[in-house]
Design a protein around this motif. Structure first.
Motif, PDB file in Angstrom:
ATOM      1  N   SER A  50       1.254   1.207  -4.463  1.00 27.09           N
ATOM      2  CA  SER A  50       2.151   1.856  -3.499  1.00 27.09           C
ATOM      3  C   SER A  50       1.447   2.050  -2.166  1.00 27.09           C
ATOM      4  O   SER A  50       0.225   2.226  -2.109  1.00 27.09           O
ATOM      5  CB  SER A  50       2.623   3.215  -4.028  1.00 27.09           C
ATOM      6  N   ILE A  51       2.233   2.000  -1.083  1.00 26.02           N
ATOM      7  CA  ILE A  51       1.726   2.228   0.271  1.00 26.02           C
ATOM      8  C   ILE A  51       2.246   3.572   0.762  1.00 26.02           C
ATOM      9  O   ILE A  51       3.425   3.900   0.595  1.00 26.02           O
ATOM     10  CB  ILE A  51       2.194   1.131   1.247  1.00 26.02           C
ATOM     11  N   GLU A  52       1.358   4.337   1.401  1.00 24.25           N
ATOM     12  CA  GLU A  52       1.754   5.574   2.067  1.00 24.25           C
ATOM     13  C   GLU A  52       1.292   5.520   3.512  1.00 24.25           C
ATOM     14  O   GLU A  52       0.229   4.970   3.816  1.00 24.25           O
ATOM     15  CB  GLU A  52       1.149   6.807   1.376  1.00 24.25           C
ATOM     16  N   ALA A  53       2.124   6.078   4.401  1.00 22.39           N
ATOM     17  CA  ALA A  53       1.783   6.174   5.820  1.00 22.39           C
ATOM     18  C   ALA A  53       2.589   7.302   6.420  1.00 22.39           C
ATOM     19  O   ALA A  53       3.512   7.838   5.790  1.00 22.39           O
ATOM     20  CB  ALA A  53       2.079   4.857   6.543  1.00 22.39           C
ATOM     21  N   CYS A  54       2.236   7.704   7.614  1.00 23.17           N
ATOM     22  CA  CYS A  54       3.037   8.696   8.343  1.00 23.17           C
ATOM     23  C   CYS A  54       4.385   8.051   8.658  1.00 23.17           C
ATOM     24  O   CYS A  54       4.456   7.101   9.448  1.00 23.17           O
ATOM     25  CB  CYS A  54       2.312   9.093   9.625  1.00 23.17           C
ATOM     26  N   SER A  55       5.447   8.543   8.039  1.00 27.08           N
ATOM     27  CA  SER A  55       6.737   7.874   8.184  1.00 27.08           C
ATOM     28  C   SER A  55       7.873   8.854   7.951  1.00 27.08           C
ATOM     29  O   SER A  55       7.670   9.963   7.447  1.00 27.08           O
ATOM     30  CB  SER A  55       6.849   6.712   7.182  1.00 27.08           C
ATOM     31  N   GLY A  67      -1.504   3.694  20.265  1.00 26.28           N
ATOM     32  CA  GLY A  67      -1.067   4.272  19.007  1.00 26.28           C
ATOM     33  C   GLY A  67      -1.651   3.503  17.826  1.00 26.28           C
ATOM     34  O   GLY A  67      -1.937   2.302  17.912  1.00 26.28           O
ATOM     35  N   VAL A  68      -1.833   4.175  16.720  1.00 23.32           N
ATOM     36  CA  VAL A  68      -2.347   3.542  15.501  1.00 23.32           C
ATOM     37  C   VAL A  68      -1.572   4.090  14.306  1.00 23.32           C
ATOM     38  O   VAL A  68      -0.906   5.128  14.395  1.00 23.32           O
ATOM     39  CB  VAL A  68      -3.857   3.808  15.295  1.00 23.32           C
ATOM     40  N   LEU A  69      -1.685   3.406  13.209  1.00 24.72           N
ATOM     41  CA  LEU A  69      -1.075   3.844  11.961  1.00 24.72           C
ATOM     42  C   LEU A  69      -2.041   3.546  10.825  1.00 24.72           C
ATOM     43  O   LEU A  69      -2.423   2.392  10.620  1.00 24.72           O
ATOM     44  CB  LEU A  69       0.250   3.115  11.723  1.00 24.72           C
ATOM     45  N   GLN A  70      -2.437   4.601  10.121  1.00 24.47           N
ATOM     46  CA  GLN A  70      -3.356   4.430   8.995  1.00 24.47           C
ATOM     47  C   GLN A  70      -2.546   4.332   7.700  1.00 24.47           C
ATOM     48  O   GLN A  70      -1.682   5.158   7.429  1.00 24.47           O
ATOM     49  CB  GLN A  70      -4.326   5.614   8.898  1.00 24.47           C
ATOM     50  N   LEU A  71      -2.824   3.322   6.898  1.00 21.35           N
ATOM     51  CA  LEU A  71      -2.199   3.172   5.587  1.00 21.35           C
ATOM     52  C   LEU A  71      -3.138   3.672   4.494  1.00 21.35           C
ATOM     53  O   LEU A  71      -4.367   3.605   4.640  1.00 21.35           O
ATOM     54  CB  LEU A  71      -1.856   1.709   5.303  1.00 21.35           C
ATOM     55  N   VAL A  72      -2.563   4.159   3.418  1.00 19.91           N
ATOM     56  CA  VAL A  72      -3.297   4.439   2.187  1.00 19.91           C
ATOM     57  C   VAL A  72      -2.598   3.672   1.073  1.00 19.91           C
ATOM     58  O   VAL A  72      -1.399   3.858   0.841  1.00 19.91           O
ATOM     59  CB  VAL A  72      -3.333   5.942   1.867  1.00 19.91           C
ATOM     60  N   VAL A  73      -3.332   2.801   0.417  1.00 16.63           N
ATOM     61  CA  VAL A  73      -2.785   2.000  -0.678  1.00 16.63           C
ATOM     62  C   VAL A  73      -3.388   2.514  -1.980  1.00 16.63           C
ATOM     63  O   VAL A  73      -4.620   2.619  -2.103  1.00 16.63           O
ATOM     64  CB  VAL A  73      -3.098   0.505  -0.486  1.00 16.63           C
ATOM     65  N   THR A  74      -2.512   2.828  -2.911  1.00 11.26           N
ATOM     66  CA  THR A  74      -2.945   3.475  -4.151  1.00 11.26           C
ATOM     67  C   THR A  74      -2.523   2.647  -5.349  1.00 11.26           C
ATOM     68  O   THR A  74      -1.398   2.126  -5.402  1.00 11.26           O
ATOM     69  CB  THR A  74      -2.334   4.878  -4.265  1.00 11.26           C
ATOM     70  N   ALA A  75      -3.419   2.514  -6.310  1.00 11.51           N
ATOM     71  CA  ALA A  75      -3.105   1.914  -7.604  1.00 11.51           C
ATOM     72  C   ALA A  75      -2.978   3.031  -8.621  1.00 11.51           C
ATOM     73  O   ALA A  75      -3.924   3.786  -8.836  1.00 11.51           O
ATOM     74  CB  ALA A  75      -4.198   0.938  -8.032  1.00 11.51           C
TER      75      ALA A  75
END
Length: 834
Positions: A50-55, A67-75
């Motif tokens: 799954s992907i999480e981001a400020c959204s 501007g930037v966007l940091q993703l967090v990818v979780t298993a």
């Protein structure tokens, strides 16, 4: 005396044996075996990505050229285990040309439009939609939202740099940016405007110093053309706008994820999202100041990557952005198999052992009876067990004898003596001259009697806070003798009774908490109507309530503030109502979120050497408890029992947790926060002096009190004693228990080894060495008596053999007994409660 000094070298053999080198009773053994788990990211075959981001509704946004966007990818595995695979995943963007994403999961804009980011690993994938805007027509910079956080992130407005009260080298900023308007004035108008150069932004002194192009005492803080550099350059090129009153304002931040279970040596990417008053959200991860509360357990990079170390426990990472704070909490399990746990004797054990099972951290075994007797007697009664207590407890076959011991100790005057010494110090019962004895002695007696009678804690505190009259009639008035001005009253009340350090908020917003100047000064309004009337004794005034409406003024805004509890509603009190009673009502309310938690945490530290929150009087969201569920449950139990302090002691001491051995096993040697073993603690100065007196058989006499008064019974700090001073007796100058020092020093070692006072006690004709030399019992029984006095245990065969042979080889057996006494009081086993 010279006879004993000359024996120091000749008795080296007995010293080596008794000090625990090779002894079965060495309480600080270091096991050779440690357990570590692999730090490699292990991705299971059967998992969900799954992907999480400020959204918002799974649609993220990147606004502006920088501007930037940091993703967090979780298993997430089928058993619920979650692993960060942000840096292991493969990324794709479609259509191309809208944004780009690097291997760390950071997305940056290229052109306006909408794109979809795909992340995949081992056949699993997820995607998120991203809208990129304001590239052609860039967003105007808002000083508060965009510039000030960069000063905080890069340490410019910290307390050791430009954020300190006097600034640094002529340039001042508000601490951590809590006063953006003032910072703006400092930058724009001070220094003759030479810090900023809109016509050529790159030539601005602010930027040239930040990148190290011009010498800067703080060194280079930014890289040329990095994102923060470009933000500052754009701000200068736009004419240094402050921003509009209509611009959105930050109302909160949130860290994702909030918690994670991580293996030692693993990593976790964080996202920090700011929420604004117009409902919008923004990724501020790269603009947020991030700090770990324990760098030995985990460190965090400026990019928000948490990297754990080879330790087990819990660690928190604090996030600060625009005056708002949030916390990420990581649990680092060891993962060892726990085959057997000690018996659970109540909720304390249930919650401690629950955490140990989650961590895979096997606890030590239950300590033996002698250790328990000595540990508990010191902790509750502030003294060593007597010879009779040691022998009778060893002979007692009752399975409930430990519970009975705790009950009996709580009923003794020594319990009141021990805890009265503790409370007297933090209540600042300090004597500065002999005139003060009238107040200090009376206050001490009141504290001691309250503890002996088991006065409920809420009543105990209420009687101190609301004290009025003269100390001879109402001794708690003595608290107001040392705690005189309104600031001291506010800060001592918060620190001592609520576990909160709010001193910072007097002048500026608390750097690591939510408390503002308005919170501080509205709290101070509870003490606004205190009056003092002189008596014949200096600094011992009568305390009265002055008629008038209680209020305080915010020194920065000039606003009149009503009395207000922390996180509570303002109180509009009538002029003849003493606001301190309203304060006591708020504090002692069973629903108060601070009062009970502060006390149980303070007492937990007393018995374990470390609070569930440590320091014990610094309770805040950015300093979370090592076992939050236990702290909350213990506090609720305290409230449910009517704030019964003796019952709290019973709940702690009857637990198997308190009764665990101090000896580490092969897994828990490095544990210092989960209470998988008992943490040895050096005896407090007063207890140690009384213990030496007991083992040597020679009491210490103090001027001004009856002969036979023990150090733990002294009513204040005004008794001259080099021993108590060098071993860390507190000065009673503050509400902080940190005044009492448990640190070792060379002066302490030298004093125990060869000071006139100690050697005089050892060799005294009235001491135990002389008495045992005159005793006709077998020498083994006499040596056994010394061990029982010092350690509450009998010596083993090896210790008996060495002590006997050494004593018999001396020309005079008395010299041998003196050597044994001297050696015993210099062992770690004696000096520490273990």
């Amino acid at each position: 005396m010279s006879r004993l000094r000359s024996s120091l070298c000749s008795c080296s053999a007995i010293v080596v044996a008794i000090l625990g080198f090779g002894s079965t009773h060495a309480v600080f053994a270091n096991p050779a075996v440690t357990s570590e788990r692999s730090s490699d990211v292990e991705v299971l075959r059967d998992f969900k990505l799954s992907i999480e981001a400020c959204s918002t509704d799974r649609i993220a946004a990147i606004s502006g050229r920088d501007g930037v966007l940091q993703l967090v990818v979780t298993a997430e595995a089928t058993d619920g285990t979650q692993t960060d695979i942000t840096r292991a995943a493969t990324y794709a963007v479609e259509p191309a040309g809208i944004l780009q994403i690097d291997s760390t999961g950071l997305a940056t804009p290229i052109d306006e439009g909408t794109a979809v980011i795909h992340a995949s690993l081992n056949g699993q994938s997820d995607s998120i939609r991203v809208e990129v805007n304001h590239i052609e027509n860039d967003l105007p910079i808002n000083f508060t939202n965009d510039v000030v956080p960069l000063f905080t992130k890069h340490g410019c407005n910290g307390g050791g740099c430009h954020g300190k009260a006097s600034g640094q080298n002529g340039f001042k900023l508000s601490l951590l940016g809590f006063e953006p308007r003032e910072d703006y004035e400092f930058l724009i108008k001070e220094g003759r405007g030479r810090r900023l150069f809109p016509a050529a932004p790159d030539r601005s002194l602010l930027l040239e110093k930040a990148i190290g192009k011009v010498p800067h005492g703080g060194g280079a803080r930014l890289e040329f053309d990095s994102p923060p550099y470009r933000v500052l350059r754009r701000w200068v090129s736009q004419g240094m706008p402050f921003g509009s009153d209509n611009d959105p304002k930050v109302v909160g931040i949130e860290v994702f994820p909030k918690t994670r279970t991580m293996t030692p040596g693993a990593a976790q990417q964080l996202i920090v999202t700011a929420t604004y008053d117009d409902g919008s959200v923004r990724d501020v991860t790269r603009m947020t100041r991030l700090n770990s509360n324990d760098n030995e357990m985990a460190e965090v990079t400026p990019a928000g990557l948490v990297e754990t170390r080879k330790q087990t426990g819990t660690v928190a990472v604090m996030a600060i952005f625009a005056g708002r704070v949030d916390v990420f909490r990581a649990t680092l399990p060891l993962g060892a198999e726990i085959e057997e746990l000690p018996e659970e004797k109540g909720f304390v054990d249930q919650l401690v052992f629950k955490q140990l099972k989650e961590l895979g951290l096997p606890p030590s075994q239950i300590c033996d009876d002698a250790t328990f007797l000595r540990r508990t007697t010191i902790a509750i009664a502030g003294r060593l067990p007597t010879l009779e207590e040691a022998t009778s407890f060893a002979d007692d076959q009752n399975i409930d004898k430990r519970e009975a011991l705790i009950d009996s100790l709580l009923d003794t005057p020594e319990y009141a003596d021990n805890f009265a010494t503790k409370w007297s110090a933090v209540l600042r019962n300090k004597r500065e001259n002999n005139d003060d004895k009238r107040a200090t002695f009376a206050f001490y007696r009141w504290i001691r009697d309250s503890l002996y009678d088991n006065k409920p804690y809420d009543e105990f505190v209420r009687e101190i806070i609301t004290a009025s009259g003269d100390v001879s009639v109402y001794p708690p008035v003595a608290w107001y003798r040392q705690v005189r001005d309104k600031s001291a009253l506010v800060e001592d009340t918060a620190q001592l009774f609520l576990g909160l350090r709010i001193q910072c908020a007097k002048c500026h917003h608390h750097p690591f908490e939510k408390w503002s100047q308005e919170d501080y000064h509205s709290f101070s309004a509870f003490y606004a109507q205190i009056g003092r009337k002189p008596t014949q004794f200096q600094k011992q005034e009568r305390i009265v309530h002055q008629f008038g409406k209680a209020s305080a003024k915010n020194p920065k805004t000039g606003k009149d503030l009503l009395p207000t509890g922390l996180d509570a509603e303002p109180l509009d009190l009538i002029p003849d109502e003493d606001p301190r009673h309203a304060l006591a009502d708020w504090m002692t309310d069973p629903e108060n979120p601070f009062f009970a938690r502060a006390l149980v945490n303070r007492y937990w530290k007393h018995f374990f050497g470390r609070g569930l929150i440590d320091p014990e009087d610094d309770m805040r969201v950015t300093n979370p408890a090592s076992n939050p569920e236990l702290l909350d449950t213990l506090a609720q139990h305290f409230v449910d029992t009517g704030f019964d302090m003796k019952d709290l002691v019973r709940a702690i001491c009857n637990s198997s947790t308190f009764q665990l051995a101090a000896d580490p096993n092969e897994y828990n040697q490095k544990d210092k926060q989960n209470f998988s073993r008992f943490y040895p603690k050096r005896l407090d100065a007063e207890i140690l002096l009384d213990a030496i007196d007991q083992v040597t058989g020679v009491p210490t006499n103090f001027d001004g009190v009856p002969v036979g008064t023990r150090a733990i019974e002294l009513p204040d700090n005004g008794f001259n004693s080099y021993f108590l001073t060098v071993f860390g007796r507190p000065e009673s100058s503050s509400a902080c228990e940190c005044e009492r020092s448990g640190d070792a020093s060379l002066a302490q070692s030298l004093h125990l080894l060869n000071s006139k006072d100690i050697l005089g006690k050892v060799s005294s004709d009235a001491g135990n060495a002389k008495r045992l030399d005159d005793d006709s019992r077998p020498i083994e029984q006499r040596i056994e008596e010394l061990y029982l006095l010092a350690f509450a245990r009998k010596p083993n065969d090896e210790e008996i053999k060495i002590a006997r042979e050494h004593t018999q080889t001396r020309e005079k057996t008395r010299d041998g007994f003196e050597d044994v006494v001297w050696a015993l009081i210099n062992t770690k086993e004696f000096l520490f409660n273990h």
